[in-house]
Design a protein around this motif. Structure first.
Motif, PDB file in Angstrom:
ATOM      1  N   PHE A  28     -10.747   5.028   5.930  1.00 52.31           N
ATOM      2  CA  PHE A  28      -9.815   5.431   4.876  1.00 52.31           C
ATOM      3  C   PHE A  28      -8.958   6.619   5.310  1.00 52.31           C
ATOM      4  O   PHE A  28      -7.749   6.638   5.095  1.00 52.31           O
ATOM      5  CB  PHE A  28     -10.578   5.793   3.606  1.00 52.31           C
ATOM      6  N   ASN A  29      -9.586   7.620   5.917  1.00 52.07           N
ATOM      7  CA  ASN A  29      -8.842   8.814   6.341  1.00 52.07           C
ATOM      8  C   ASN A  29      -7.745   8.464   7.336  1.00 52.07           C
ATOM      9  O   ASN A  29      -6.619   8.972   7.248  1.00 52.07           O
ATOM     10  CB  ASN A  29      -9.796   9.839   6.944  1.00 52.07           C
TER      11      ASN A  29
ATOM     12  N   TYR B 152      -7.215   1.219  -0.628  1.00 52.61           N
ATOM     13  CA  TYR B 152      -8.050   2.302  -0.129  1.00 52.61           C
ATOM     14  C   TYR B 152      -9.509   2.097  -0.543  1.00 52.61           C
ATOM     15  O   TYR B 152     -10.438   2.468   0.198  1.00 52.61           O
ATOM     16  CB  TYR B 152      -7.553   3.646  -0.640  1.00 52.61           C
TER      17      TYR B 152
ATOM     18  N   ASP C 143      -0.358   6.341   6.520  1.00 54.71           N
ATOM     19  CA  ASP C 143       0.546   6.016   5.409  1.00 54.71           C
ATOM     20  C   ASP C 143       1.352   7.242   4.998  1.00 54.71           C
ATOM     21  O   ASP C 143       2.560   7.136   4.703  1.00 54.71           O
ATOM     22  CB  ASP C 143      -0.260   5.505   4.212  1.00 54.71           C
TER      23      ASP C 143
ATOM     24  N   MET D  35      -6.270   5.538   7.677  1.00 58.72           N
ATOM     25  CA  MET D  35      -5.260   4.763   6.963  1.00 58.72           C
ATOM     26  C   MET D  35      -4.369   5.670   6.118  1.00 58.72           C
ATOM     27  O   MET D  35      -3.134   5.531   6.114  1.00 58.72           O
ATOM     28  CB  MET D  35      -5.945   3.716   6.079  1.00 58.72           C
ATOM     29  N   PHE D  36      -4.986   6.604   5.418  1.00 56.76           N
ATOM     30  CA  PHE D  36      -4.230   7.503   4.559  1.00 56.76           C
ATOM     31  C   PHE D  36      -3.282   8.387   5.368  1.00 56.76           C
ATOM     32  O   PHE D  36      -2.118   8.576   4.987  1.00 56.76           O
ATOM     33  CB  PHE D  36      -5.188   8.370   3.745  1.00 56.76           C
TER      34      PHE D  36
ATOM     35  N   ARG E   8      -7.804   7.636  -3.336  1.00 61.70           N
ATOM     36  CA  ARG E   8      -8.602   6.489  -2.898  1.00 61.70           C
ATOM     37  C   ARG E   8      -9.089   5.693  -4.105  1.00 61.70           C
ATOM     38  O   ARG E   8      -9.130   4.452  -4.077  1.00 61.70           O
ATOM     39  CB  ARG E   8      -9.788   6.967  -2.065  1.00 61.70           C
TER      40      ARG E   8
ATOM     41  N   ASP F 253     -15.394   6.120   5.287  1.00 63.57           N
ATOM     42  CA  ASP F 253     -14.536   7.280   5.034  1.00 63.57           C
ATOM     43  C   ASP F 253     -13.566   7.501   6.202  1.00 63.57           C
ATOM     44  O   ASP F 253     -12.401   7.844   5.977  1.00 63.57           O
ATOM     45  CB  ASP F 253     -15.390   8.532   4.820  1.00 63.57           C
TER      46      ASP F 253
ATOM     47  N   LEU G 196       1.092   4.137  -2.920  1.00 66.24           N
ATOM     48  CA  LEU G 196       0.875   5.553  -2.628  1.00 66.24           C
ATOM     49  C   LEU G 196       2.078   6.380  -3.066  1.00 66.24           C
ATOM     50  O   LEU G 196       1.916   7.464  -3.665  1.00 66.24           O
ATOM     51  CB  LEU G 196       0.610   5.741  -1.132  1.00 66.24           C
TER      52      LEU G 196
ATOM     53  N   ALA H 143     -11.312   0.006   1.938  1.00 67.62           N
ATOM     54  CA  ALA H 143     -11.570   0.558   3.276  1.00 67.62           C
ATOM     55  C   ALA H 143     -13.080   0.705   3.471  1.00 67.62           C
ATOM     56  O   ALA H 143     -13.791   1.220   2.610  1.00 67.62           O
ATOM     57  CB  ALA H 143     -10.879   1.902   3.436  1.00 67.62           C
TER      58      ALA H 143
ATOM     59  N   ARG I   6       0.828  -1.212   0.000  1.00 65.54           N
ATOM     60  CA  ARG I   6       0.000   0.000   0.000  1.00 65.54           C
ATOM     61  C   ARG I   6       0.863   1.263   0.000  1.00 65.54           C
ATOM     62  O   ARG I   6       0.595   2.229  -0.726  1.00 65.54           O
ATOM     63  CB  ARG I   6      -0.912  -0.029   1.222  1.00 65.54           C
TER      64      ARG I   6
ATOM     65  N   LYS J  40      -7.471  13.464  -1.909  1.00 65.66           N
ATOM     66  CA  LYS J  40      -7.711  12.191  -1.221  1.00 65.66           C
ATOM     67  C   LYS J  40      -8.658  11.315  -2.022  1.00 65.66           C
ATOM     68  O   LYS J  40      -8.479  10.101  -2.111  1.00 65.66           O
ATOM     69  CB  LYS J  40      -8.298  12.453   0.171  1.00 65.66           C
TER      70      LYS J  40
END
Length: 317
Positions: free
Chosen positions: A44-45, A35, A51, A47-48, A29, A41, A12, A38, A8, A25
């Motif tokens: 995902f947020n 993503y 990362d 995780m992002f 995604r 939301d 990215l 995920a 991942r 974003k």
């Protein structure tokens, strides 16, 4: 690092490096499969953001830009993430070659050899190897313990671990929950320094006394990780390096050369025995036990008692 997370992060990084304009974003995604999977939301947020922080910690320069619609976008410009040419002279190349040889018997051998090959392909000069021909001395850091690799990865990724540990004077092992800080090699033995959650204090563990598997645990560290110098001093102290007084021991002639190298004074007693005065610090009792019947502690009395207790524990096993 888990394979899924590594993949991942790589995806990215490629997205951020491969774009000519900032990506939002939402666009990121839609471009990365992990993503898309995920659930929400919020998931995902989180995780992002993790990362993104991990990539920055690894050295990637990520810019945050707002477009005309006040939407935040991200990109990693190639010119900001390109290292200057690596130039090494012959002495520097020799030092790197020597460092790589140190790990030839460890699990890092492949990584060390691969790094050297890449540097040589980039133009690093071939250095004359002083250890290659007509030499009886070779630099090595032996790593035989199965716990080394999982603990090394746990230290790198800041992941708590659990393992079964048997102290030198204990007949049975007990489980430890540890936040690993660093690994140190001292007198041919590997030690782990970290935070013992059950005892609420920093502790040092000798890898050869870890039994069974090292198991990773989820969650963040609860204790602050000290700087490298402090950890190294802790390892040396717990391994007996920091001496606060001296001890007197009898040592069988022709044996115990590591003890003789540390001796402040040596006196022949006859009948195959010598008397040594050696520095006495925390952990000396555990070290003396390793020499078995070749060592007899004369004084101090508390050190003698500790060694006797350890020998009795071993005999009962």
């Amino acid at each position: 690092m888990a394979i899924a997370k590594a993949e991942r992060l790589m995806n990215l990084a490629l997205c951020l490096l491969g774009t000519r304009r900032p990506l939002s974003k939402r666009e990121l995604r839609e471009s990365i499969e992990a993503y898309l999977e995920a659930g929400t939301d919020d998931s995902f947020n989180r995780m992002f953001e993790r990362d993104k922080d991990d990539l920055r910690e690894l050295g990637l320069v990520i810019e945050t830009v707002e477009n005309l619609d006040a939407e935040t976008g991200y990109l990693a410009r190639r010119d900001s993430n390109r290292l200057p040419p690596i130039t090494l002279d012959a002495e520097e190349a020799a030092a790197l070659g020597l460092a790589a040889k140190v790990w030839q018997q460890a699990r890092l051998a492949g990584a060390a050899s691969g790094a050297l090959q890449k540097l040589r392909a980039a133009g690093m000069p071939e250095a004359e190897d002083a250890y290659e021909v007509h030499s009886a001395l070779e630099p090595r850091i032996p790593v035989h313990e199965a716990a080394f690799e999982p603990l090394m990865l746990a230290c790198r990724d800041r992941r708590p671990v659990t393992f079964d540990y048997r102290k030198g004077n204990a007949a049975r092992h007990e489980q430890r929950q540890v936040e690993p800080w660093t690994l140190e090699c001292w007198r041919g033995h590997w030690y782990l320094a970290g935070w013992d959650r059950d005892r609420g204090a920093e502790r040092v563990f000798r890898l050869s006394r870890i039994t069974g598997r090292v198991r990773s645990r989820a969650g963040a560290f609860t204790a602050q990780v000290p700087d490298v110098v402090t950890v190294r001093e802790t390892v040396e102290s717990w391994a007996g390096e920091t001496a606060t007084r001296t001890a007197r021991i009898r040592l069988r002639s022709g044996s115990g050369y590591p003890l003789r190298s540390r001796a402040i004074s040596v006196r022949e007693l006859g009948n195959g025995w010598d008397e040594l005065e050696i520095p006495y610090g925390h952990g000396l009792d555990a070290w003396l036990v390793e020499f078995g019947p070749d060592v007899v502690v004369t004084e101090p009395a508390d050190l003698r008692a500790d060694v006797v207790d350890r020998l009795r524990a071993v005999a009962k096993d």
